[in-house]
Design an enzyme around this catalytic site. Structure first.
Site, PDB file in Angstrom:
ATOM      1  N   ARG A 176      -6.950  10.096   0.239  1.00  0.00           N
ATOM      2  CA  ARG A 176      -6.694  10.584  -1.123  1.00  0.00           C
ATOM      3  C   ARG A 176      -8.006  10.699  -1.887  1.00  0.00           C
ATOM      4  NH1 ARG A 176      -3.607   6.393  -3.253  1.00  0.00           N
ATOM      5  NH2 ARG A 176      -3.692   5.267  -1.283  1.00  0.00           N
ATOM      6  N   HIS A 229       0.871  -1.187   0.000  1.00  0.00           N
ATOM      7  CA  HIS A 229       0.000   0.000   0.000  1.00  0.00           C
ATOM      8  C   HIS A 229       0.902   1.229   0.000  1.00  0.00           C
ATOM      9  CE1 HIS A 229      -3.070   2.853   1.200  1.00  0.00           C
ATOM     10  NE2 HIS A 229      -3.995   1.916   1.170  1.00  0.00           N
TER      11      HIS A 229
END
Ligand SMILES: Cc1cc2nc3c(=O)[nH]c(=O)nc-3n(C[C@H](O)[C@H](O)[C@H](O)COP(=O)(O)OP(=O)(O)OC[C@H]3O[C@@H](n4cnc5c(N)ncnc54)[C@H](O)[C@@H]3O)c2cc1C
Length: 467
Positions: A276, A253
């Site tokens: 995000r 990740h």
């Protein structure tokens, strides 16, 4: 060794994360008898930590928000993400059962899944979460509560054993007929059909572990996973000739938090992808963007690693006030842990960290122009949210590192969750669900699709094992 031999119609669930909990409830709904064993003192596994949400296509929440989605669209996104390791039957099971899975969580356990966001690699917003706490916690705690109630009210139907590490599968001929487990100093045995739901191997860093065998290049990275994620179910399955697939497919990740107070910690908090999704920007050490923040995880990780290798780090995540407000509960938690810091404005950030204020101003201005369509984003970002970054208003900033996060590889199963041997033949009496299974996501798992995998395949395994 003490021995107990309950009814052979019993289903034994090994692992009390979301997959095991979903399987256990399904067995009870079918009128069956279930024993859930977990090696930890409490249930929940990694599921309890999940912070972005769970995917569903064509759900009531999407319709209420006027988001048009379909199973076909979800299949398309998952297939692209899975690349040349896509397995159409498993993808079909995952996606076509997504809306019913979310409905089950909402109606049977009153889990709020009314908010929907778009994570990397999804053409359409389909990652659901609620208004309260983190979605993993909301789901697992609701399922645990109801299971504990069932165990208290009908102990003949549901038995829950914590601190019970399953160390072996019992067989009669070719059929798996139970498990052996250690609880304290004692070894116990219980008889029944077995569902393995022990999670992945993203914390299996030992010299004889799966990461050493399949991905030694990742041994130096930190992990987001709990220390239970050591591939126990994979080893139990191979002890009865099950086949493992895609074991070298490990998801790194892009955004784990570097804690300034303990930068070398092996276990990191995950910076939820939703940060995000709501508009967070990734910038290099000078304050320059280098990627479409809402691209797929594997791509964002690759670009971050390029920045770090070129000596242009550290990478920072920056949120403006609107993004912060949209994920306030998450951010306040990160701030309370010292992982995220608020700055009054860009000048204060520049003064404290050495990031170039002039460069950040330029980054914010150009990002605004891409968002308003004045110019195309050179990194290909098309979906903007909370895109106005102002140099004079507060910003929220954290240091980021790539982290080992999820293991796509695992036990080979049929679409009905039967464990398969190397010739593709089901092993009688043995099923598997959740992160322990392999092949559902191919080369790359989309954010939100693992909680979904846990619920969908947990329910499928519970149903198959009940037959
Ligand atoms: C920080 C973080 C955030 C995440 N966020 C998201 C998200 O927002 N959306 C999403 O879709 N996915 C997310 N994921 C991934 C997702 O949470 C997991 O892949 C998923 O929860 C796995 O569920 P599971 O039930 O298969 O395994 P787990 O939840 O890990 O449960 C496995 C259980 O098995 C038990 N166990 C293991 N070995 C044994 C043994 N030998 N005997 C008995 N018990 C055993 C463990 O103690 C554990 O309780 C996140 C993961 C992490 C780490």
């Amino acid at each position: 060794m003490s021995q107990t031999t309950p009814s052979s119609s019993r289903v034994i669930v090994v692992g009390g994360g979301l997959a095991g909990l979903s399987a256990a409830h399904t067995v009870l709904e079918r009128g069956g008898t279930v024993t859930v064993l977990d090696k930890k003192p409490s249930f929940g596994g990694n599921s309890v930590k999940a912070s972005s949400g769970i995917n569903g296509a064509d759900t009531p929440a999407q319709r209420a928000l006027d988001i048009k989605d379909s199973v076909k669209d979800f299949i398309a996104d998952t297939t692209i993400s899975a690349g040349d390791l896509a397995r159409p039957q498993l993808i079909e099971t995952l996606t076509s059962n997504s809306a019913p899975a979310l409905e089950w969580l909402s109606t049977s356990f009153s889990v709020d899944l009314s908010l929907v966001s778009r994570l990397g690699g999804h053409a359409i917003p389909r990652t659901h979460r609620g208004k309260g706490g983190a979605p993993g916690w909301a789901m697992t705690s609701a399922l645990i509560k109801k299971l504990e109630k069932a165990a208290a009210e009908t102990p003949e139907k549901a038995t829950l054993v914590k601190g019970a590490k399953v160390v072996g599968l019992v067989r009669e001929g070719e059929r798996v007929t139970g498990v052996e487990y250690q609880v304290g100093e004692k070894t116990e045995r219980v008889t029944g059909t077995v569902i393995l739901s022990t999670g992945g191997y993203a914390a299996d860093f030992s010299s004889t572990g799966f990461l050493s065998s399949y991905r030694p290049d990742l041994l130096e990275l930190p992990t987001t996973n709990g220390d239970h994620s050591t591939g126990d179910g994979h080893r139990l399955a191979t002890s009865v000739s099950a086949s493992l697939i895609d074991m070298d497919q490990v998801q790194v990740h892009p955004t784990g938090f570097i804690d300034p107070a303990n930068p070398d910690a092996k276990t990191k908090f995950l910076a939820a992808e939703a940060l995000r999704g709501v508009g967070g920007l990734l910038v290099d050490g000078k304050g320059r963007r280098f990627v479409n923040e809402v691209e797929r995880r594997d791509f964002v990780t690759e670009k971050m690693q390029e920045v770090i290798a070129a000596g242009d780090g550290p990478v920072r995540l920056i949120l403006n006030e609107e993004s912060y407000q949209e994920l306030k509960a998450h951010c306040d938690f990160y701030i309370s842990k010292g992982l995220m810091k608020s700055f009054a404005n860009v000048a204060e950030l520049a003064q404290t960290t050495g990031v170039s204020g002039a460069q950040l101003r330029e980054t914010f201005t150009s990002h605004g122009e891409y968002a308003s369509g004045k110019q195309p984003d050179p990194f290909g970002k098309q979906h903007f949210r909370n895109s106005t970054y102002d140099t004079e208003t507060p910003i929220y900033v954290a240091l980021m590192t790539p982290v080992v996060h999820y293991t796509m590889g695992g036990i080979s199963i049929s679409p009905t969750a039967q464990v398969l041997d190397a010739s593709g033949k089901p092993i009688a009496g043995l099923f598997a669900a959740g992160e322990v299974i392999g092949g559902v996501h191919g080369k790359n798992r989309l954010g939100g699709s693992s909680l979904l995998e846990a619920v969908v395949f947990g329910r499928v395994a519970g149903e198959s094992a009940s037959k």
